[in-house]
Design a protein around this motif. Structure first.
Motif: not given
Length: 102
Positions: A4-18
């Motif tokens: 899981i990618v930290a919120p501040d490190a998310c750069t794509t919608m798939p990361e956020i959705r995951t």
């Protein structure tokens, strides 16, 4: 499982959705655990009238709102969620209490 990618490190919608999907699974697991305690309360209470306790409901919502502030969340948002959660919990407790007493 994907990291899981930290919120501040998310750069794509798939990361956020995951991440959101993973959090939702955790939230549902906690809700299920909370409902087991609601069922225990139905088992422990000796009178149906004790199921609805408006003072306790207000206390639960107030504590959730205080926790919301500690996590920089909107009190109003959390209060609305907890209003529904507590009312559904009370309804579940009534069903369980009635099934035990039947």
């Amino acid at each position: 499982m994907t990291d899981i990618v930290a919120p501040d490190a998310c750069t794509t919608m798939p990361e956020i959705r995951t991440a959101i999907d993973a959090l939702d699974r955790e939230i549902v697991a906690l809700l299920a655990r909370r409902m087991r305690y609601i069922e225990a309360a139905a088992r422990v209470k000796s009178a149906r009238e004790a199921v609805r306790d408006e003072d306790r409901k207000a206390d639960v919502i107030a504590k959730a709102c205080a926790a919301a502030e500690a996590h920089d969340l909107s009190r109003e948002h959390v209060a609305a969620i907890y209003e529904l959660l507590v009312e559904r919990s009370i309804a579940h407790e009534f069903r369980v209490f009635d099934s035990i007493e039947a």
